[in-house]
Design a protein around this motif. Structure first.
Motif, short mmCIF file in Angstrom:
data_model
loop_
_atom_site.label_atom_id
_atom_site.label_comp_id
_atom_site.label_asym_id
_atom_site.label_seq_id
_atom_site.Cartn_x
_atom_site.Cartn_y
_atom_site.Cartn_z
N TYR A 147 0.79 -1.24 0.00
CA TYR A 147 0.00 0.00 0.00
C TYR A 147 0.81 1.28 0.00
CZ TYR A 147 -3.18 -3.71 1.42
OH TYR A 147 -3.87 -4.89 1.47
N LYS A 148 2.12 1.18 0.28
CA LYS A 148 3.00 2.36 0.27
C LYS A 148 2.36 3.59 0.94
CE LYS A 148 5.19 0.71 -3.94
NZ LYS A 148 4.41 -0.58 -3.90
N PRO A 149 2.10 3.51 2.25
CA PRO A 149 1.41 4.62 2.90
C PRO A 149 2.18 5.95 2.79
CG PRO A 149 1.61 2.73 4.38
CD PRO A 149 2.44 2.43 3.17
N ASP A 150 1.44 7.01 2.53
CA ASP A 150 2.02 8.35 2.56
C ASP A 150 2.18 8.80 4.01
OD1 ASP A 150 2.03 9.15 -0.34
OD2 ASP A 150 -0.08 8.61 -0.12
N VAL A 151 1.19 8.44 4.84
CA VAL A 151 1.20 8.82 6.25
C VAL A 151 0.98 7.58 7.10
CG1 VAL A 151 -0.02 10.14 8.04
CG2 VAL A 151 0.29 11.13 5.78
N ALA A 152 1.76 7.44 8.18
CA ALA A 152 1.53 6.36 9.14
C ALA A 152 1.27 6.96 10.51
CB ALA A 152 2.74 5.43 9.19
N MET A 153 0.17 6.53 11.12
CA MET A 153 -0.17 6.93 12.49
C MET A 153 0.17 5.75 13.39
SD MET A 153 -3.75 8.35 11.18
CE MET A 153 -3.96 9.94 10.36
N LEU A 154 1.17 5.95 14.26
CA LEU A 154 1.70 4.83 15.04
C LEU A 154 1.59 5.08 16.54
CD1 LEU A 154 5.01 4.20 13.04
CD2 LEU A 154 2.78 3.12 12.70
N PRO A 155 1.14 4.07 17.31
CA PRO A 155 1.15 4.21 18.77
C PRO A 155 2.59 4.17 19.28
CG PRO A 155 0.52 1.97 18.19
CD PRO A 155 0.66 2.74 16.89
N VAL A 156 2.89 5.04 20.23
CA VAL A 156 4.27 5.12 20.75
C VAL A 156 4.32 5.11 22.28
CG1 VAL A 156 5.04 6.42 18.70
CG2 VAL A 156 4.39 7.67 20.78
N GLY A 157 3.16 4.96 22.93
CA GLY A 157 3.09 5.16 24.38
C GLY A 157 3.60 4.03 25.24
N GLY A 158 3.84 2.85 24.64
CA GLY A 158 4.29 1.71 25.43
C GLY A 158 3.17 1.15 26.30
N PHE A 159 3.53 0.22 27.17
CA PHE A 159 2.65 -0.48 28.11
C PHE A 159 1.61 -1.34 27.39
CE2 PHE A 159 -0.40 -1.33 31.43
CZ PHE A 159 0.40 -1.53 32.55
N TYR A 160 0.65 -0.77 26.70
CA TYR A 160 -0.37 -1.55 26.00
C TYR A 160 0.01 -1.79 24.54
CZ TYR A 160 -3.29 0.07 29.89
OH TYR A 160 -3.79 0.35 31.13
N THR A 161 0.93 -0.99 24.04
CA THR A 161 1.32 -1.05 22.62
C THR A 161 2.83 -0.89 22.54
OG1 THR A 161 1.36 1.35 22.24
CG2 THR A 161 -0.79 0.25 22.03
N MET A 162 3.33 -0.83 21.32
CA MET A 162 4.74 -0.54 21.17
C MET A 162 5.06 0.84 21.77
SD MET A 162 4.85 -0.27 17.03
CE MET A 162 3.78 0.80 16.10
N GLY A 163 6.30 0.98 22.25
CA GLY A 163 6.79 2.26 22.74
C GLY A 163 7.73 2.87 21.71
N VAL A 164 8.48 3.87 22.10
CA VAL A 164 9.30 4.63 21.15
C VAL A 164 10.28 3.71 20.41
CG1 VAL A 164 11.12 6.38 21.00
CG2 VAL A 164 9.04 6.84 22.32
N GLN A 165 11.00 2.87 21.13
CA GLN A 165 12.01 2.02 20.48
C GLN A 165 11.38 1.11 19.42
OE1 GLN A 165 13.80 -0.91 23.08
NE2 GLN A 165 15.27 -1.56 21.52
#
Ligand code: NI
Ligand code: MN
Length: 219
Positions: A147-165
């Motif tokens: 799909y070659k996204p132009d924009v990606a909205m990504l969770p970064v908060g950690g704990f329940y989802t991926m964090g920054v790393q």
């Protein structure tokens, strides 16, 4: 136009499309008073389904979500279209496809909500990937390839989802030109150093836009 509504909620508006994604909207942006044609819900957790049922009922907007969660929404009197992973769905403004996410899901009453998902929207040729809640997974490379996204909205908060790393590796796998961090700082458990994330994204050669609640960017 993309408007960030806080947490993982976004409003995308073009001439034809009036789209809400994961409408967990906090004051002062609620009650949501803009036109809505479609609502996409990545999974059933309260901080994602948010006000979707109420907005569907009051504005006649169609919810598109995973089959089991759509059944729940319809039983609550909303107008919901049940879908599943990997198949394109057509709309007057373009198309959507639900994609894999590494997370769980249940409806607000605790019933089975199907699997958690992310969603890729192609709106008049512009592609947005909203990852929902997820851990990083290497098949994010397939999302790039397909799909070659132009924009990606990504969770970064950690704990329940991926964090920054982890989200930085995700950003590398997805290869979007623009990355918008989400799902951080709403609650104590998901406090994140979003500036460190931005620095990492810029090193990858992409643009990172940190949006505050109510902020808008043009597509
Ligand atoms: Ni969740
Ligand atoms: Mn969440």
């Amino acid at each position: 136009m993309i408007e960030y509504l806080g947490h993982s909620a976004f409003y995308i508006q073009t001439q034809k499309a009036k789209i809400l994604i994961d409408p967990f909207i906090l004051p002062p942006l609620t009650p949501f008073n803009q036109e809505v044609s479609d609502i996409f819900v990545t999974h059933g957790h309260g901080d994602h389904i948010g006000d979707a049922i109420n907005i569907s009922k009051t504005k006649g907007a169609q919810i598109t979500t995973m089959f089991e969660l759509a059944n729940y929404c319809n039983a609550q009197g909303a107008k919901a279209l049940g879908v599943n992973l990997g198949g394109k769905i057509n709309y007057p403004w373009g198309e959507a496809v639900f994609v894999h996410a590494e997370h769980s899901s249940s409806a607000p009453d605790g019933s089975y909500g199907g699997v958690a998902a992310g969603v890729v929207l192609n709106i008049d040729g512009f592609t947005i990937y909203h990852a929902g809640d997820t851990a990083v997974f290497s098949d994010m490379k397939l999302i790039k390839e397909l799909y070659k996204p132009d924009v990606a909205m990504l969770p970064v908060g950690g704990f329940y989802t991926m964090g920054v790393q982890e989200a930085l590796l995700a950003a590398e796998f997805i290869g979007a030109k623009m990355v918008i961090p989400m799902h951080y700082n709403t609650f104590d458990a998901i406090k994140a150093d979003v500036e460190a994330f931005k620095t990492g994204v810029v090193k990858l050669g992409s643009k990172c836009v940190i949006m505050s609640s109510g902020e808008k960017i043009e597509l």
